[in-house]
Structures are given as C-alpha cells and as structure tokens.
Design a protein around this motif. Structure first.
Motif, mmCIF file in Angstrom:
data_model
loop_
_atom_site.group_PDB
_atom_site.id
_atom_site.type_symbol
_atom_site.label_atom_id
_atom_site.label_comp_id
_atom_site.label_asym_id
_atom_site.label_seq_id
_atom_site.Cartn_x
_atom_site.Cartn_y
_atom_site.Cartn_z
ATOM 1 N N PRO A 167 36.261 34.716 39.541
ATOM 2 C CA PRO A 167 35.561 34.038 38.590
ATOM 3 C C PRO A 167 33.979 34.520 38.420
ATOM 4 C CG PRO A 167 35.881 32.716 40.066
ATOM 5 C CD PRO A 167 37.351 33.139 40.645
ATOM 6 N N VAL A 168 33.969 35.121 39.622
ATOM 7 C CA VAL A 168 32.784 35.857 39.444
ATOM 8 C C VAL A 168 32.712 37.099 39.064
ATOM 9 C CG1 VAL A 168 31.213 36.914 41.052
ATOM 10 C CG2 VAL A 168 31.817 35.199 41.610
ATOM 11 N N LEU A 169 33.587 37.952 39.038
ATOM 12 C CA LEU A 169 33.894 39.539 38.727
ATOM 13 C C LEU A 169 33.560 39.239 36.767
ATOM 14 C CD1 LEU A 169 35.251 41.856 40.612
ATOM 15 C CD2 LEU A 169 33.245 41.275 40.084
ATOM 16 N N ASN A 177 43.070 40.841 41.027
ATOM 17 C CA ASN A 177 44.465 39.473 41.330
ATOM 18 C C ASN A 177 44.610 40.332 42.474
ATOM 19 O OD1 ASN A 177 44.241 37.825 38.808
ATOM 20 N ND2 ASN A 177 44.271 39.888 37.638
ATOM 21 N N ALA A 178 45.937 39.895 42.632
ATOM 22 C CA ALA A 178 46.645 40.056 44.165
ATOM 23 C C ALA A 178 47.942 40.395 43.985
ATOM 24 C CB ALA A 178 46.371 38.820 44.848
ATOM 25 N N VAL A 179 49.179 41.218 44.586
ATOM 26 C CA VAL A 179 49.973 40.838 44.117
ATOM 27 C C VAL A 179 50.464 40.595 46.308
ATOM 28 C CG1 VAL A 179 52.640 42.327 44.056
ATOM 29 C CG2 VAL A 179 50.087 42.576 42.598
ATOM 30 N N CYS A 180 51.621 39.796 45.448
ATOM 31 C CA CYS A 180 51.874 38.676 47.034
ATOM 32 C C CYS A 180 53.450 39.397 46.835
ATOM 33 C CB CYS A 180 51.741 37.585 47.682
ATOM 34 S SG CYS A 180 49.536 37.485 46.898
ATOM 35 N N VAL A 216 51.800 42.195 36.262
ATOM 36 C CA VAL A 216 49.595 41.149 35.847
ATOM 37 C C VAL A 216 49.224 42.106 35.544
ATOM 38 C CG1 VAL A 216 48.166 40.903 38.110
ATOM 39 C CG2 VAL A 216 50.091 40.835 38.413
ATOM 40 N N LEU A 217 48.850 43.556 35.179
ATOM 41 C CA LEU A 217 48.375 44.049 34.601
ATOM 42 C C LEU A 217 47.770 43.736 32.674
ATOM 43 C CD1 LEU A 217 48.278 47.323 36.151
ATOM 44 C CD2 LEU A 217 46.284 45.805 35.788
ATOM 45 N N THR A 222 43.130 36.771 35.771
ATOM 46 C CA THR A 222 41.849 37.013 36.718
ATOM 47 C C THR A 222 41.799 35.933 38.202
ATOM 48 O OG1 THR A 222 39.967 38.229 37.417
ATOM 49 C CG2 THR A 222 40.034 35.805 36.168
ATOM 50 N N GLY A 223 41.715 36.235 38.842
ATOM 51 C CA GLY A 223 41.867 35.118 40.802
ATOM 52 C C GLY A 223 43.153 34.816 41.049
ATOM 53 N N GLU A 224 44.363 35.529 40.291
ATOM 54 C CA GLU A 224 45.130 34.762 40.450
ATOM 55 C C GLU A 224 45.945 36.098 41.485
ATOM 56 O OE1 GLU A 224 46.426 33.395 35.839
ATOM 57 O OE2 GLU A 224 47.576 35.284 36.043
#
Length: 262
Positions: A167-169, A177-180, A216-217, A222-224
C-alpha cells in the motif's frame, strides 16, 4: 491492469541459474529486455547471451552493487520497468552446535538484505514508469520450515516486507509482490533433496514456478504473496486477520500514516 512484456526492461537478481534464469528466459521470450545480475559471472553471462540481454556482476549483500545494476540497466536500456529480486541461498545450519554467525550474516545478507537493497535501488527508476517489484520469498515464509529455520526466518521477513510495502508504494504507481514457491528443483534443495524424494514430497519444476511470476505481473495486484504448490493453481495467500487493538470504548483502531492522507 496487468503487465505485458514487449520492450519492458527487467532486472533479475540471481539470474544465472534456477528460478532467476527461468524468469529471464521466459520474459525475454515475450519481448522483454533483460538484465541478468549475479555473482556467478560465467553463468550470468551465459543466460544473458542466450536471451540477447545484458549481464552485470552483482553481490546483493552490497547495496552499491544493487545501485550499480540498476544504473547499468538504465544506461543500456533507457529505464527500468520490473525488478525481480530473486537472489537466494539455503542456510544449511541451525541454532545449535552447528550455528555459524558468519554464515548466518551471509545468508541474511543475500535473502533479506538483498531484497531491501534491491527495492531501495530500483525505486527511483520504477517510480518514473509505474513499475513492478517481485521478490522471491518461499512457502517457508508462510509456514514452519523445520528443515531450515533460519531460511524460514529470512523468507518470513521478505513476506512481511512485501505486505507492508504494497500500500505504501501503490501511491507512487509501483506494485510490489512476492512469489512463495514450495520445494523447487533448484540448488536451494540440494542438501535435503533425497529426504524430499524419499518422503514423496512433490518437487516443482522451474517452469511451474516461473509461470507464477507471469501470473503475478499480469494480475495487477500489490502487497500480495502468491503461493506455488504442486497440484494446485497459484494465487495470493489469504492471511488470517490477527486480533487488532481496541480503543477504550471498544472500537477497532487502524494504524494510519499521516503522510499518506490528503
């Protein structure tokens, strides 16, 4: 609205092998201009040559290297659209008699500091073009990882960082985002691959993990933090809500950043 890749400039740290190399090849095949950053010069140059991209030497533990990699991408390609902060290493020790403080700092330097320094270095350019950041975290950051608790700790930190930055950016037009992934067929699992295979634990292919980066892209969130598990489609992990603070009257209290309020 999600991202398409023709002529986009993409920086991939840890791009010499494994998931990073797979992402570099996939995005280059979709028209992106790829900058491969790694400490492995021979491997990084080979991937860059194969995709018609650029190699830059980069030790992500040093913030100056991340800054230099971004600067070289901008010099050679005119800007930066996507930063894939993927460099990572396994730990291979615990907190008992096998603990090694020097190795601990080195691992944290790659897996956590490398993401922090990468975000800091890339942000000025990404803000200019409404860019994207993807950090490689891990299922070890979402659940207990008894095989490598220190690895779980630094990946959990990456997850928390991405969730906070989202949320900030967003206010600057930058998505993060991140991939896990679960266990994937890379050098990370070399020390315990036999245990996984013997126990029947599915091991993801690099291609399966790379597909999640594209998802994701293109999703535009965002923030996910997207999990990648064998036998099920990737999607953002739905974090349970912890109990929040209450005011004296019992009303819920939300933390707000005054600088973000109009």
């Amino acid at each position: 609205m999600g991202l398409e890749f023709e002529d986009r400039v993409v920086l991939v740290t840890g791009g010499a092998n494994g998931i990073g190399a797979g992402v570099a090849r996939k995005l280059a095949g979709l028209g992106a201009r790829v900058v491969v950053a790694d400490v492995d010069t021979a491997g990084g140059e080979a991937v860059a040559d194969a995709v018609g991209g650029l190699f830059v030497p980069c030790d992500v533990r040093d913030p100056r290297d991340s800054e230099a990699a971004v600067a070289e991408a901008v010099r050679a390609c005119g800007g930066l659209d996507v930063a894939v902060l993927n460099a990572g290493v396994a730990t291979g020790f615990g907190l008992g008699d096998d603990f090694d403080a020097e190795r601990y700092r080195a691992v944290m330097g790659v897996n956590l500091d490398g993401v922090v320094y990468g975000v800091h270095a890339a942000l000025p350019e990404l803000r200019k073009r409404g860019g994207h950041i993807i950090a490689t975290a891990s299922m070890a950051g979402l659940m207990a990882m008894p095989l490598d608790p220190v690895y779980g700790a630094n990946k959990a930190a990456v997850v928390a960082l991405v969730r906070a930055l989202g949320p900030v950016l967003a206010a600057d037009g930058v998505r993060v985002n991140a991939v896990c992934p679960s266990f994937a067929d890379t050098a990370i699992i070399a020390g315990f691959e036999s245990v996984l295979r013997t126990s029947g634990m599915p091991v993801l292919t690099v291609a399966e993990v790379v597909d999640a980066y594209l998802a994701v892209l293109r999703a535009g969130g965002t923030g996910e933090c997207w999990y990648v598990q064998a036998g099920r489609p990737s999607e953002p992990f739905r974090f349970p809500n912890p109990p929040g603070p209450r005011a004296d009257g019992g009303a819920p209290v939300a933390l707000r950043d005054p600088s973000q309020e109009g």
